[in-house]
Design an enzyme around this catalytic site. Structure first.
Site, PDB file in Angstrom:
ATOM      1  N   GLY A 186     -45.010  17.284 -41.156  1.00  0.00           N
ATOM      2  CA  GLY A 186     -45.526  15.989 -41.585  1.00  0.00           C
ATOM      3  C   GLY A 186     -44.540  15.305 -42.498  1.00  0.00           C
ATOM      4  O   GLY A 186     -43.327  15.420 -42.319  1.00  0.00           O
ATOM      5  N   GLU A 187     -45.053  14.551 -43.458  1.00  0.00           N
ATOM      6  CA  GLU A 187     -44.262  13.814 -44.456  1.00  0.00           C
ATOM      7  C   GLU A 187     -43.537  12.609 -43.868  1.00  0.00           C
ATOM      8  O   GLU A 187     -42.992  11.795 -44.600  1.00  0.00           O
ATOM      9  CB  GLU A 187     -43.221  14.708 -45.151  1.00  0.00           C
ATOM     10  CG  GLU A 187     -43.778  15.903 -45.890  1.00  0.00           C
ATOM     11  CD  GLU A 187     -42.694  16.724 -46.570  1.00  0.00           C
ATOM     12  OE1 GLU A 187     -41.516  16.288 -46.599  1.00  0.00           O
ATOM     13  OE2 GLU A 187     -43.010  17.814 -47.080  1.00  0.00           O
ATOM     14  N   GLY A 188     -43.457  12.491 -42.540  1.00  0.00           N
ATOM     15  CA  GLY A 188     -42.610  11.488 -41.915  1.00  0.00           C
ATOM     16  C   GLY A 188     -41.267  12.034 -41.495  1.00  0.00           C
ATOM     17  O   GLY A 188     -40.368  11.279 -41.102  1.00  0.00           O
TER      18      GLY A 188
END
Length: 360
Positions: free
Chosen positions: A326-328
């Site tokens: 995740g996180e981008g």
């Protein structure tokens, strides 16, 4: 004071000039299709930017641009975590938000590498981070309700989140940004995303739920059971995409959804990260189908169900690296490919320019 409903007016991109755009791509010094997915990506970007330019009738003359690319990471906590659906406690959300602010996470490293401006938005973690610069306060609450016991939030909270997201996007649009990417942080948000997926796509929970960041089989069974309970509890209330967000979503998923819609409204390119961001995109497309024209899907994650969601959205992701962070992070890694599509479209010579016999 009640929050008024927020709506979005999203124009579809015009495909009327596709033959002219495709001709420009095909006449570059290469066999047709030789740059594979970069060519279809260039076509998509040209559609968006020609529609938003003064050369809509001559899209082949449009110079494609990526201006002030910005990564928005939305953070929020989830009440269901108290039931043990994750390997980490909710406190880790706050700790990771601090890590983002201090520049020490994977998303910070990748954004620095590829040239993304990074902003972190607190949409509703349990305890706000105080005294640290670089965290935008757009809190909708201190974590959502536990979705197997109660709605995640009130319906008017969804509209409040959409309004906040629109203001955020408007600020970046006014600064000249034309591409935004979306990441997230929220322990337990794979549970919310899987519940959203099951509700919208009408799938069995087992087809949507995965191991998140690496839960064991016992925890996975608990996660399955709780999401099934949530869907059963809210069955009669799931009457539309906003009610799905209110019953099953997360504060960060709500604001991601609103930001995607607002960015498309402003004819900005939207880069979608992994499983959670794709769940937000799934909701956004239900609200305003034209948003799909503006979405670039960065990668296929290692999370169970992500491939199904991508297929449902008729999306072909740029990367498949087995990511499940995740996180981008996947969206950040995709930016050089997006820039490569723009650069070949703008800079490659045509056969006539280069004095080469065409191979079309």
């Amino acid at each position: 004071m009640s929050q008024s409903a927020v709506s979005f007016q999203i124009s579809p991109v015009s495909k009327a000039q596709d033959p002219l755009i495709q001709q420009k791509i095909d006449l570059k010094t290469k066999p047709p299709g030789a740059l594979g997915q970069l060519e279809s990506l260039a076509l998509q970007i040209a559609r968006v930017q020609a529609t938003d330019s003064q050369q809509a009738d001559q899209p082949q003359n449009t110079v494609l641009k990526i201006v002030h690319p910005t990564m928005l990471v939305f953070a929020g906590d989830h009440g269901i975590v108290a039931e043990g659906v994750s390997i980490a406690p909710s406190e880790v959300t706050r700790q990771m938000v601090q890590n983002f602010a201090h520049g020490g996470a994977a998303i910070n490293v990748f954004c620095r590498q590829v040239g993304f401006k990074l902003e972190v938005i607190d949409c509703g973690i349990l305890t706000p981070v105080e005294g640290v610069e670089g965290i935008i306060d757009q809190r909708l609450g201190a974590g959502t309700g536990a979705i197997h016991l109660e709605p995640a939030m009130a319906l008017e909270t969804v509209d409040k989140g959409f309004a906040m997201a629109r203001d955020l996007i408007e600020r970046h649009h006014q600064a000249g940004c034309n591409l935004v990417a979306f990441g997230e942080m929220g322990i337990g948000n794979t549970s919310a995303a899987a519940a959203i997926m099951a509700a919208i796509m009408q799938l069995d929970v087992i087809d949507c739920v995965g191991r998140g960041t690496g839960i064991n089989s016992e925890t996975l069974e608990r996660k399955l059971m709780l999401i099934e309970l949530a869907l059963l509890l809210h069955q009669s209330a799931l009457t539309g995409p906003k009610s799905v967000l209110a019953c099953l979503g997360g504060f960060e998923i709500v604001q991601m959804t609103g930001a995607m819609l607002a960015a498309a409204e402003r004819k900005m390119l939207v880069v979608v990260d992994g499983f959670i961001a794709t769940a937000a995109a799934l909701v956004a497309v239900q609200i305003a189908p034209n948003v799909r024209d503006y979405l670039i899907f960065a990668h296929q994650s290692d999370e169970q169900g992500h491939q199904r969601m991508l297929e449902f959205l008729q999306a072909k992701p740029l990367l498949s690296l087995g990511l499940r962070l995740g996180e981008g992070t996947g969206a950040a890694l995709a930016l050089p490919l997006i820039q490569a599509s723009v650069n070949f479209y703008n800079q490659m010579a045509s056969f006539s320019d280069a004095g080469i016999e065409a191979v079309v």
